[in-house]
Design a protein around this motif. Structure first.
Motif, short mmCIF file in Angstrom:
data_model
loop_
_atom_site.label_atom_id
_atom_site.label_comp_id
_atom_site.label_asym_id
_atom_site.label_seq_id
_atom_site.Cartn_x
_atom_site.Cartn_y
_atom_site.Cartn_z
N VAL A 130 40.96 1.60 -45.47
CA VAL A 130 40.51 0.68 -44.42
C VAL A 130 40.52 1.36 -43.05
CG1 VAL A 130 41.25 -1.38 -45.67
CG2 VAL A 130 42.81 -0.31 -44.01
N LEU A 131 41.39 2.35 -42.89
CA LEU A 131 41.49 3.02 -41.59
C LEU A 131 40.24 3.83 -41.27
CD1 LEU A 131 45.19 4.24 -41.84
CD2 LEU A 131 44.31 2.34 -40.45
N ASP A 132 39.47 4.18 -42.28
CA ASP A 132 38.28 5.01 -42.06
C ASP A 132 36.99 4.20 -42.04
OD1 ASP A 132 39.91 7.29 -42.13
OD2 ASP A 132 39.83 7.33 -44.32
N MET A 133 37.09 2.89 -42.14
CA MET A 133 35.87 2.10 -42.33
C MET A 133 35.00 2.01 -41.09
SD MET A 133 36.71 -0.87 -45.04
CE MET A 133 34.96 -0.96 -45.34
N ASP A 134 35.57 2.21 -39.92
CA ASP A 134 34.75 2.19 -38.70
C ASP A 134 34.51 3.57 -38.14
OD1 ASP A 134 37.28 2.71 -37.90
OD2 ASP A 134 37.45 1.04 -36.49
N ALA A 135 34.84 4.60 -38.95
CA ALA A 135 34.60 5.97 -38.51
C ALA A 135 33.13 6.33 -38.73
CB ALA A 135 35.50 6.94 -39.28
N PRO A 136 32.59 7.29 -37.97
CA PRO A 136 31.19 7.71 -38.17
C PRO A 136 30.97 8.17 -39.61
CG PRO A 136 32.07 8.61 -36.13
CD PRO A 136 33.23 7.99 -36.85
N GLY A 137 29.90 7.68 -40.23
CA GLY A 137 29.58 8.06 -41.59
C GLY A 137 30.34 7.30 -42.65
N SER A 138 31.15 6.29 -42.23
CA SER A 138 31.90 5.51 -43.21
C SER A 138 31.00 4.46 -43.83
CB SER A 138 33.10 4.84 -42.54
OG SER A 138 32.66 3.84 -41.64
N SER A 139 31.58 3.65 -44.74
CA SER A 139 30.79 2.66 -45.46
C SER A 139 30.53 1.40 -44.66
CB SER A 139 31.54 2.27 -46.75
OG SER A 139 31.75 3.39 -47.55
N GLY A 140 31.26 1.19 -43.56
CA GLY A 140 31.16 -0.06 -42.85
C GLY A 140 29.75 -0.40 -42.46
N GLY A 141 29.28 -1.56 -42.90
CA GLY A 141 27.97 -2.05 -42.53
C GLY A 141 26.82 -1.43 -43.30
N ASP A 142 27.07 -0.44 -44.11
CA ASP A 142 26.00 0.23 -44.85
C ASP A 142 26.04 -0.23 -46.29
OD1 ASP A 142 24.14 1.85 -45.97
OD2 ASP A 142 25.18 3.74 -45.60
N MET A 196 43.66 -4.11 -41.57
CA MET A 196 43.06 -4.76 -42.73
C MET A 196 41.81 -5.56 -42.37
SD MET A 196 44.82 -4.04 -45.52
CE MET A 196 44.93 -5.35 -46.73
N LEU A 197 41.66 -5.95 -41.12
CA LEU A 197 40.47 -6.70 -40.71
C LEU A 197 39.20 -5.85 -40.77
CD1 LEU A 197 41.67 -8.82 -37.66
CD2 LEU A 197 41.02 -9.64 -39.93
N LYS A 198 39.35 -4.54 -40.86
CA LYS A 198 38.16 -3.69 -40.84
C LYS A 198 37.28 -3.93 -42.06
CE LYS A 198 40.23 0.01 -38.06
NZ LYS A 198 40.49 1.45 -37.96
N LEU A 199 37.89 -4.22 -43.21
CA LEU A 199 37.07 -4.50 -44.39
C LEU A 199 36.31 -5.81 -44.20
CD1 LEU A 199 36.14 -3.97 -47.30
CD2 LEU A 199 38.14 -5.23 -48.08
N VAL A 200 36.96 -6.82 -43.64
CA VAL A 200 36.30 -8.11 -43.42
C VAL A 200 35.08 -7.92 -42.52
CG1 VAL A 200 36.58 -10.46 -42.59
CG2 VAL A 200 38.50 -9.29 -43.69
N ASN A 201 35.27 -7.19 -41.44
CA ASN A 201 34.16 -6.94 -40.52
C ASN A 201 33.04 -6.16 -41.18
OD1 ASN A 201 35.50 -8.26 -38.42
ND2 ASN A 201 36.58 -6.40 -37.81
N ALA A 202 33.41 -5.21 -42.04
CA ALA A 202 32.39 -4.41 -42.72
C ALA A 202 31.59 -5.26 -43.70
CB ALA A 202 33.04 -3.24 -43.46
N VAL A 203 32.26 -6.15 -44.43
CA VAL A 203 31.56 -7.03 -45.37
C VAL A 203 30.63 -7.97 -44.61
CG1 VAL A 203 31.86 -8.92 -47.01
CG2 VAL A 203 33.28 -6.87 -47.19
N ALA A 204 31.12 -8.54 -43.51
CA ALA A 204 30.29 -9.46 -42.72
C ALA A 204 29.04 -8.76 -42.18
CB ALA A 204 31.10 -10.05 -41.58
N ALA A 205 29.14 -7.45 -41.94
CA ALA A 205 28.01 -6.71 -41.38
C ALA A 205 27.00 -6.27 -42.42
CB ALA A 205 28.53 -5.47 -40.62
N LEU A 206 27.34 -6.40 -43.71
CA LEU A 206 26.40 -6.00 -44.76
C LEU A 206 25.19 -6.91 -44.77
CD1 LEU A 206 28.84 -5.35 -47.75
CD2 LEU A 206 27.64 -3.63 -46.41
N GLY A 207 24.07 -6.39 -45.26
CA GLY A 207 22.89 -7.22 -45.43
C GLY A 207 23.11 -8.25 -46.53
N SER A 208 22.34 -9.32 -46.48
CA SER A 208 22.48 -10.39 -47.47
C SER A 208 22.24 -9.85 -48.87
CB SER A 208 21.49 -11.51 -47.15
OG SER A 208 21.65 -12.57 -48.04
#
Length: 493
Positions: A130-142, A196-208
């Motif tokens: 979760v600590l790497d989810m908002d790092a450049p090139g991470s999975s967050g939002g992709d 731990m909130l980073k995963l929640v934010n990443a999921v919310a940012a995903l496309g439908s």
């Protein structure tokens, strides 16, 4: 016929383990939207040494004790009374590891040491990523970086880790702590909850997508229940950054889930490759979507919000009524798409077999499973009648024309032919048998019903024709018994 259909549905329910997917992909992709995979964690007692010095050897502490007012004896002290009350050995392991990491969260703060300690702490729960989810090139939002299985695995690990952390924090908080350890414990809890909130934010940012909806539903309960509990435990007011961020993340998650929920009908129509099985067998999408609908119902209260019930209606009533309607409508949508795509099959009889197979598969996955409680009382009866209609449609399309060659079977007589009725019958019979050996009916019970129906329709008519026309001799290999044998080989695929 109705009694036979009811019998094969009951047999399908037993064969598939209570209505869930089995032979048609129930435990593997694509039938299971969430696939449970091993998290690769250590065995239960790997980090449970007999004393703290041995634990230090295994855990390799990241830093020494700092802070003049920190109780150094607290690090070596493990409450025997508390440990005896814990029957969960993982809690014991996490508590001992926490003892080593708390000094890094004591005042004065050392940012680098805290970051390293937090990484070590989260990694112990298999959520260090979760600590790497908002790092450049991470999975967050992709979304492309979150395959369905991986997203499901992460959500499952996240929910389990958050619940375990909350229990560890609560047990330690209830002990008699001096001010310094108590403050350090609060800092660790805040840092963990924020990360731990980073995963929640990443999921919310995903496309439908279907996977996003399941992830949002599975995240909703831990987020809405555990974060307020931690805030109360450590006296964090609404304006504190972590509770405020959790509240904002929850709102984003609900909004994202609603968008994906509204798109479900479109997903059913387009999300799965609609390449038709040419043997008429069960389409893979049936296992996928019926398993998906069951996964949705794991989070029924969260599903209440996806349904858009924002008028203050109690989730206990609104969610139940809405879920009943939603499940029935989604299954009907799946059935409609199957019906539409059946037209791509070459033969009318094959289209009926395809719909029979898929209606049977849908019914077998619903009856006896969690889904059945969310379906109308007449739902099963309607599907039984549809299966009977599909069998009748198959007989009319495939075998009525064959018997018409004999001018029997209660069908309208055909114009006179140059060939003898028997020769025309043999040609039509061989054509159907040749084609239908390649058709597939996966259910042994359903396959047996179809074979028996065909045999009871064709064989007596053929026998009667031979008896009524004694001057006509059956051709070589055309005895009644030999025709019966040929019919017993249909639908093997």
């Amino acid at each position: 016929m109705s009694a036979r259909i009811k019998t094969i549905i009951a047999e399908a329910r037993l064969d598939s383990g209570g209505g869930y997917d089995n032979s048609s992909g129930g435990g593997s992709s694509p039938a299971s939207p969430w696939a449970t995979e091993s998290d690769g964690s250590s065995s239960a007692d790997e980090f449970c040494p007999q004393d703290l010095s041995e634990f230090r050897h295994h855990a390799s502490p990241l830093s020494s004790v700092r802070g003049d007012d920190f109780d150094r004896d607290y690090i070596r002290h493990v409450s025997v009374a508390s440990l005896r009350a814990l029957d969960d050995i993982d809690i014991h392991k996490h508590q001992q590891r926490m003892l080593l990491l708390l000094p890094d969260f004591a005042a004065p703060a050392n940012t680098a040491a805290r970051a390293e300690a937090l990484s070590h702490w989260l990694s112990g729960f298999d959520v260090g990523w979760v600590l790497d989810m908002d790092a450049p090139g991470s999975s967050g939002g992709d979304e492309s970086a979150f395959p369905r299985r991986e997203l499901g695995r992460r959500v499952s690990a996240w929910a389990q880790a958050l619940g375990t952390m909350e229990r560890v924090f609560r047990l330690r908080h209830h002990e008699e702590l001096t001010p310094a350890p108590a403050a350090a414990l609060g800092e660790l809890a805040v840092a963990s909850a924020g990360a731990m909130l980073k995963l929640v934010n990443a999921v919310a940012a995903l496309g439908s997508s279907p996977s996003k909806l399941l992830a949002a539903l599975d995240l909703y309960a831990p987020l809405s229940e555990t974060y307020p509990a931690l805030a109360r435990l450590f006296s964090l007011g609404p304006s504190h950054p972590v509770p405020a961020a959790a509240e904002a993340a929850l709102a984003e998650l609900v909004d994202a889930a609603r968008r994906s929920g509204r798109d479900l009908w479109a997903f059913i129509r387009s999300n799965y490759p609609w390449q038709m099985p040419q043997g008429g067998e069960v389409h893979p999408c049936v296992g996928f979507w019926m398993g998906y609908f069951r996964c949705m119902l794991r989070s029924r209260v969260a599903l209440h919000f996806v349904l858009g019930n924002e008028d203050g209606e109690s989730p206990a009533t609104g969610a139940t009524e809405g879920s009943h309607r939603l499940v029935a409508e989604l299954i009907s949508c799946l059935e409609a798409v199957l019906e539409e795509n059946a037209t791509a099959l070459a033969f009318p009889g094959l289209r009926q077999v395809f719909m029979l197979n898929n209606t049977h598969a849908i019914t077998g996955r619903a009856v006896g499973s969690d889904l059945q409680r969310f379906l109308p009382s007449e739902w099963l009866r309607v599907r039984e009648e549809r299966m009977e209609d599909h069998i009748k449609g198959y007989m009319d399309a495939s075998w009525a024309p064959v018997l018409s060659r004999l001018d029997c079977g209660g069908r309208a007589k055909q114009p006179a032919r140059r060939r003898s009725p028997l020769s025309a019958f043999y040609a039509a019979f061989e054509g159907e048998c040749s084609a239908q050996r390649c058709w597939k009916v996966p259910s042994p019970a359903l396959r047996g019903v179809l074979r028996k129906t065909v045999s009871e329709y064709v064989v007596p008519a053929y026998r009667r024709y031979l008896e009524d026309n004694p001057e006509v001799e059956a051709g070589p290999g055309r005895t009644v018994e030999e025709l019966e044998q040929q019919l017993s080989e249909l639908f093997e695929g």
